[in-house]
Design a protein around this motif. Structure first.
Motif, PDB file in Angstrom:
ATOM      1  N   GLN A   1       0.802  -1.219   0.000  1.00 21.30           N
ATOM      2  CA  GLN A   1       0.000   0.000   0.000  1.00 21.30           C
ATOM      3  C   GLN A   1       0.840   1.277   0.000  1.00 21.30           C
ATOM      4  OE1 GLN A   1      -2.397  -0.513   3.548  1.00 21.30           O
ATOM      5  NE2 GLN A   1      -4.103  -1.364   2.375  1.00 21.30           N
ATOM      6  N   THR A   2       1.981   1.242   0.688  1.00 19.23           N
ATOM      7  CA  THR A   2       2.720   2.474   0.974  1.00 19.23           C
ATOM      8  C   THR A   2       4.066   2.555   0.281  1.00 19.23           C
ATOM      9  OG1 THR A   2       1.665   2.490   3.153  1.00 19.23           O
ATOM     10  CG2 THR A   2       3.564   3.930   2.864  1.00 19.23           C
ATOM     11  N   TYR A   3       4.709   1.426   0.028  1.00 19.80           N
ATOM     12  CA  TYR A   3       6.081   1.431  -0.471  1.00 19.80           C
ATOM     13  C   TYR A   3       6.224   0.662  -1.782  1.00 19.80           C
ATOM     14  CZ  TYR A   3       6.649   2.550   4.494  1.00 19.80           C
ATOM     15  OH  TYR A   3       6.532   3.100   5.756  1.00 19.80           O
ATOM     16  N   ASN A   4       5.229   0.749  -2.630  1.00 16.69           N
ATOM     17  CA  ASN A   4       5.267  -0.049  -3.858  1.00 16.69           C
ATOM     18  C   ASN A   4       5.021   0.784  -5.113  1.00 16.69           C
ATOM     19  OD1 ASN A   4       5.710  -2.661  -4.892  1.00 16.69           O
ATOM     20  ND2 ASN A   4       3.522  -2.928  -5.288  1.00 16.69           N
ATOM     21  N   ASP A   5       5.030   2.118  -4.995  1.00 15.95           N
ATOM     22  CA  ASP A   5       4.762   2.992  -6.136  1.00 15.95           C
ATOM     23  C   ASP A   5       6.085   3.550  -6.649  1.00 15.95           C
ATOM     24  OD1 ASP A   5       3.857   4.806  -8.005  1.00 15.95           O
ATOM     25  OD2 ASP A   5       2.270   5.633  -6.732  1.00 15.95           O
ATOM     26  N   ASN A   6       6.499   3.104  -7.824  1.00 15.61           N
ATOM     27  CA  ASN A   6       7.787   3.533  -8.378  1.00 15.61           C
ATOM     28  C   ASN A   6       7.638   4.617  -9.433  1.00 15.61           C
ATOM     29  OD1 ASN A   6       6.683   2.075 -10.492  1.00 15.61           O
ATOM     30  ND2 ASN A   6       8.586   1.010 -11.014  1.00 15.61           N
ATOM     31  N   ARG A   7       6.497   5.303  -9.423  1.00 18.47           N
ATOM     32  CA  ARG A   7       6.285   6.328 -10.449  1.00 18.47           C
ATOM     33  C   ARG A   7       6.948   7.653 -10.065  1.00 18.47           C
ATOM     34  NH1 ARG A   7       0.092   6.791 -11.046  1.00 18.47           N
ATOM     35  NH2 ARG A   7       0.330   6.706  -8.768  1.00 18.47           N
ATOM     36  N   VAL A   8       7.260   8.418 -11.096  1.00 19.27           N
ATOM     37  CA  VAL A   8       7.870   9.739 -10.949  1.00 19.27           C
ATOM     38  C   VAL A   8       7.086  10.714 -11.820  1.00 19.27           C
ATOM     39  CG1 VAL A   8       9.975  11.098 -11.263  1.00 19.27           C
ATOM     40  CG2 VAL A   8      10.126   8.702 -10.535  1.00 19.27           C
ATOM     41  N   LEU A   9       6.755  11.855 -11.255  1.00 24.47           N
ATOM     42  CA  LEU A   9       6.065  12.900 -12.012  1.00 24.47           C
ATOM     43  C   LEU A   9       7.100  13.730 -12.758  1.00 24.47           C
ATOM     44  CD1 LEU A   9       3.486  14.548 -12.693  1.00 24.47           C
ATOM     45  CD2 LEU A   9       3.883  15.842 -10.571  1.00 24.47           C
ATOM     46  N   LEU A  10       6.991  13.726 -14.082  1.00 23.75           N
ATOM     47  CA  LEU A  10       7.873  14.524 -14.939  1.00 23.75           C
ATOM     48  C   LEU A  10       7.061  15.636 -15.580  1.00 23.75           C
ATOM     49  CD1 LEU A  10       9.827  11.702 -16.832  1.00 23.75           C
ATOM     50  CD2 LEU A  10      10.477  12.859 -14.704  1.00 23.75           C
TER      51      LEU A  10
ATOM     52  N   GLN B   1       7.596   9.611  -6.224  1.00 22.30           N
ATOM     53  CA  GLN B   1       6.690   9.242  -5.143  1.00 22.30           C
ATOM     54  C   GLN B   1       7.509   8.648  -4.016  1.00 22.30           C
ATOM     55  OE1 GLN B   1       2.971   9.404  -4.912  1.00 22.30           O
ATOM     56  NE2 GLN B   1       3.753   9.173  -2.829  1.00 22.30           N
ATOM     57  N   LEU B   2       7.370   9.210  -2.825  1.00 15.31           N
ATOM     58  CA  LEU B   2       7.978   8.636  -1.626  1.00 15.31           C
ATOM     59  C   LEU B   2       6.910   7.757  -0.963  1.00 15.31           C
ATOM     60  CD1 LEU B   2       9.935  11.818  -0.487  1.00 15.31           C
ATOM     61  CD2 LEU B   2      10.836   9.837  -1.716  1.00 15.31           C
ATOM     62  N   ALA B   3       6.898   7.651   0.337  1.00 17.98           N
ATOM     63  CA  ALA B   3       5.872   6.848   1.001  1.00 17.98           C
ATOM     64  C   ALA B   3       4.492   7.393   0.644  1.00 17.98           C
ATOM     65  CB  ALA B   3       6.081   6.882   2.510  1.00 17.98           C
ATOM     66  N   VAL B   4       3.597   6.523   0.208  1.00 16.57           N
ATOM     67  CA  VAL B   4       2.304   6.942  -0.333  1.00 16.57           C
ATOM     68  C   VAL B   4       1.340   7.292   0.794  1.00 16.57           C
ATOM     69  CG1 VAL B   4       0.305   6.234  -1.695  1.00 16.57           C
ATOM     70  CG2 VAL B   4       2.614   5.521  -2.390  1.00 16.57           C
ATOM     71  N   ASP B   5       0.934   8.558   0.850  1.00 16.91           N
ATOM     72  CA  ASP B   5      -0.128   9.005   1.748  1.00 16.91           C
ATOM     73  C   ASP B   5       0.120   8.550   3.185  1.00 16.91           C
ATOM     74  OD1 ASP B   5      -2.373  10.438   2.255  1.00 16.91           O
ATOM     75  OD2 ASP B   5      -3.789   8.958   1.482  1.00 16.91           O
ATOM     76  N   ALA B   6       1.356   8.735   3.666  1.00 23.70           N
ATOM     77  CA  ALA B   6       1.749   8.192   4.975  1.00 23.70           C
ATOM     78  C   ALA B   6       2.555   9.203   5.772  1.00 23.70           C
ATOM     79  CB  ALA B   6       2.574   6.918   4.776  1.00 23.70           C
ATOM     80  N   LYS B   7       2.532   9.055   7.089  1.00 25.40           N
ATOM     81  CA  LYS B   7       3.356   9.865   7.969  1.00 25.40           C
ATOM     82  C   LYS B   7       4.712   9.183   8.123  1.00 25.40           C
ATOM     83  CE  LYS B   7      -0.453  11.900  10.604  1.00 25.40           C
ATOM     84  NZ  LYS B   7      -1.062  12.068  11.951  1.00 25.40           N
ATOM     85  N   ASP B   8       5.485   9.240   7.055  1.00 27.11           N
ATOM     86  CA  ASP B   8       6.774   8.551   7.013  1.00 27.11           C
ATOM     87  C   ASP B   8       7.708   9.303   6.076  1.00 27.11           C
ATOM     88  OD1 ASP B   8       8.871   6.804   7.142  1.00 27.11           O
ATOM     89  OD2 ASP B   8       7.909   5.209   6.001  1.00 27.11           O
ATOM     90  N   SER B   9       8.902   9.624   6.571  1.00 31.55           N
ATOM     91  CA  SER B   9       9.888  10.369   5.784  1.00 31.55           C
ATOM     92  C   SER B   9      10.945   9.474   5.152  1.00 31.55           C
ATOM     93  CB  SER B   9      10.577  11.412   6.670  1.00 31.55           C
ATOM     94  OG  SER B   9       9.654  12.319   7.212  1.00 31.55           O
ATOM     95  N   SER B  10      10.761   8.176   5.160  1.00 29.11           N
ATOM     96  CA  SER B  10      11.788   7.252   4.675  1.00 29.11           C
ATOM     97  C   SER B  10      12.247   7.598   3.260  1.00 29.11           C
ATOM     98  CB  SER B  10      11.260   5.819   4.704  1.00 29.11           C
ATOM     99  OG  SER B  10      10.976   5.402   6.023  1.00 29.11           O
ATOM    100  N   ALA B  11      13.562   7.464   3.037  1.00 30.27           N
ATOM    101  CA  ALA B  11      14.144   7.793   1.735  1.00 30.27           C
ATOM    102  C   ALA B  11      14.310   6.588   0.827  1.00 30.27           C
ATOM    103  CB  ALA B  11      15.506   8.465   1.929  1.00 30.27           C
ATOM    104  N   GLY B  12      14.061   5.377   1.327  1.00 30.57           N
ATOM    105  CA  GLY B  12      14.141   4.189   0.478  1.00 30.57           C
ATOM    106  C   GLY B  12      15.516   4.005  -0.135  1.00 30.57           C
ATOM    107  N   LYS B  13      15.554   3.756  -1.436  1.00 29.25           N
ATOM    108  CA  LYS B  13      16.828   3.514  -2.117  1.00 29.25           C
ATOM    109  C   LYS B  13      17.797   4.682  -1.980  1.00 29.25           C
ATOM    110  CE  LYS B  13      15.096   0.474  -5.866  1.00 29.25           C
ATOM    111  NZ  LYS B  13      13.656   0.819  -5.966  1.00 29.25           N
ATOM    112  N   PHE B  14      17.287   5.897  -1.789  1.00 32.73           N
ATOM    113  CA  PHE B  14      18.183   7.054  -1.692  1.00 32.73           C
ATOM    114  C   PHE B  14      19.086   6.992  -0.471  1.00 32.73           C
ATOM    115  CE2 PHE B  14      15.029   9.899  -4.233  1.00 32.73           C
ATOM    116  CZ  PHE B  14      15.369   9.220  -5.391  1.00 32.73           C
ATOM    117  N   TRP B  15      18.801   6.096   0.469  1.00 36.33           N
ATOM    118  CA  TRP B  15      19.716   5.867   1.580  1.00 36.33           C
ATOM    119  C   TRP B  15      21.002   5.185   1.117  1.00 36.33           C
ATOM    120  CZ3 TRP B  15      15.062   3.835   4.764  1.00 36.33           C
ATOM    121  CH2 TRP B  15      14.578   4.845   5.603  1.00 36.33           C
ATOM    122  N   GLN B  16      20.971   4.527  -0.036  1.00 34.53           N
ATOM    123  CA  GLN B  16      22.114   3.757  -0.500  1.00 34.53           C
ATOM    124  C   GLN B  16      23.092   4.634  -1.282  1.00 34.53           C
ATOM    125  OE1 GLN B  16      19.882   0.816  -2.774  1.00 34.53           O
ATOM    126  NE2 GLN B  16      19.962  -0.626  -1.065  1.00 34.53           N
TER     127      GLN B  16
END
Length: 336
Positions: A100-109, A161-176
């Protein structure tokens, strides 16, 4: 990589909006070295675009899905497993599910009408805050593409898209390490496809970057400048009531490149953190202004109040109406 488009949005986003830019602030003090526009040879001879081009595009290098560890530990990011369904438990104890929250890999261009690939151009990377989706918030409510179109700036937008509609600041892959650089490399390819001229790819692949982070987007911004691998290609960072943490990372980046600019706009929720950052920088003899420079590309640091509006409305009502237009007006080197 084969270019994929999940959906095209209205081509004329923001074309009919009458945005007004605000009054200019006086120039700040401090040593400055002007930032020259990129000297990369332009291969394309395409004329300025006759209409805006906007798309939601899946990226391989998007911040999510993310199957790595939490920063500085061996703990997996997806630290909850209930009957095979994986999720992430935040520090507050809330569980968000991957599907629900961490599965959207889209980017708005977004490439605005009148964008001229032959002229100096910038890539604006926007990190949204908590409780956001690209369509509902970045596009429709915050009007980020619309403000870029309504400005006179030769600027393209890249908003993951970062965490979808959530109170979460996680950076995901950008942490790597290097992940943000790979993301920007893919953005150059996708923007070239969206632009429609294959000869534009080299220009998109090398244009300077300005990062704008709102609210919880600060974690992605800090990770991008700390370990993104792009060195001096990031020419500016703007935090819009977003300095909730990672002060050391922002301070280190500011000190490392005095020619780049840094602007932090605060409301009550980040007032104390901004005062702390000013103290850190003052201890290292870095000049901080209380006003945004008329020419941001001169470099320097500004920490300024965001006006009397609400945190939720900061992208459209801050020190001026539609602050992204105002910021882009302060980069006359990149006019369309």
């Amino acid at each position: 990589m084969t270019w994929k488009r999940r959906s095209f949005l209205a081509a004329g986003i923001g074309a009919g909006l009458a945005f007004a830019s605000g009054a200019r602030a006086v120039a700040r003090k401090g040593n400055k070295r002007p930032i020259a526009p990129s000297k990369t040879q332009v291969q394309s001879r395409s004329a300025p675009l006759k209409s805006a081009r906007t798309a939601l595009v899946p990226f391989d290098a998007a911040p999510f899905p993310y199957h790595g560890s939490l920063p500085g530990s061996s703990t997996p990011f997806l630290n909850v497993n209930e009957n095979g369904r994986k999720g992430h438990r935040t520090r507050s104890g809330h569980v968000y599910w991957e599907d629900q929250t961490y599965n959207d890999n889209r980017v708005l261009l977004h490439i605005p009408k009148g964008f001229d690939i032959r002229r100096p151009a910038l890539m604006l990377v926007f990190f949204h805050g908590h409780g956001a989706t690209l369509e509902r918030d970045v596009l429709a409510r915050q009007k980020v593409p619309g403000q870029i179109s309504a400005s006179n700036a030769n600027v393209v937008l890249v908003a993951p898209q970062l965490a979808v509609d959530a109170k979460d600041s996680s950076a995901g892959k950008f942490w790597q390490p290097g992940a943000f650089g790979r993301f920007i490399g893919e953005a150059g390819q996708q923007l070239s496809h969206l632009h429609g001229d294959r000869k534009s790819r080299r220009t998109f692949a090398s244009m300077p970057i300005v990062i704008v982070a709102y609210s919880g987007g600060y974690v992605a911004a800090a990770s991008a400048i700390e370990r993104g691998g792009l060195k001096k290609r990031v020419r500016g960072v703007v935090l819009l009531d977003s300095l909730y943490g990672d002060l050391d990372k922002f301070a280190k980046w500011i000190e490392a490149d005095p020619s780049a600019f840094f602007v932090s706009v605060y409301l009550g929720s980040t007032r104390n953190q901004n005062a702390q950052l000013e103290g850190i920088l003052a201890a290292h003899d870095v000049t901080v202004s209380g006003e945004i420079d008329n020419r941001l590309a001169s470099g320097g640091v500004a920490v300024v109040p965001g006006g009397g509006g609400r945190h939720r409305d900061l992208l459209t009502r801050a020190w001026v109406e539609n602050p992204i237009i105002d910021l882009l007006d302060r980069l006359p080197e990149y006019k369309r």
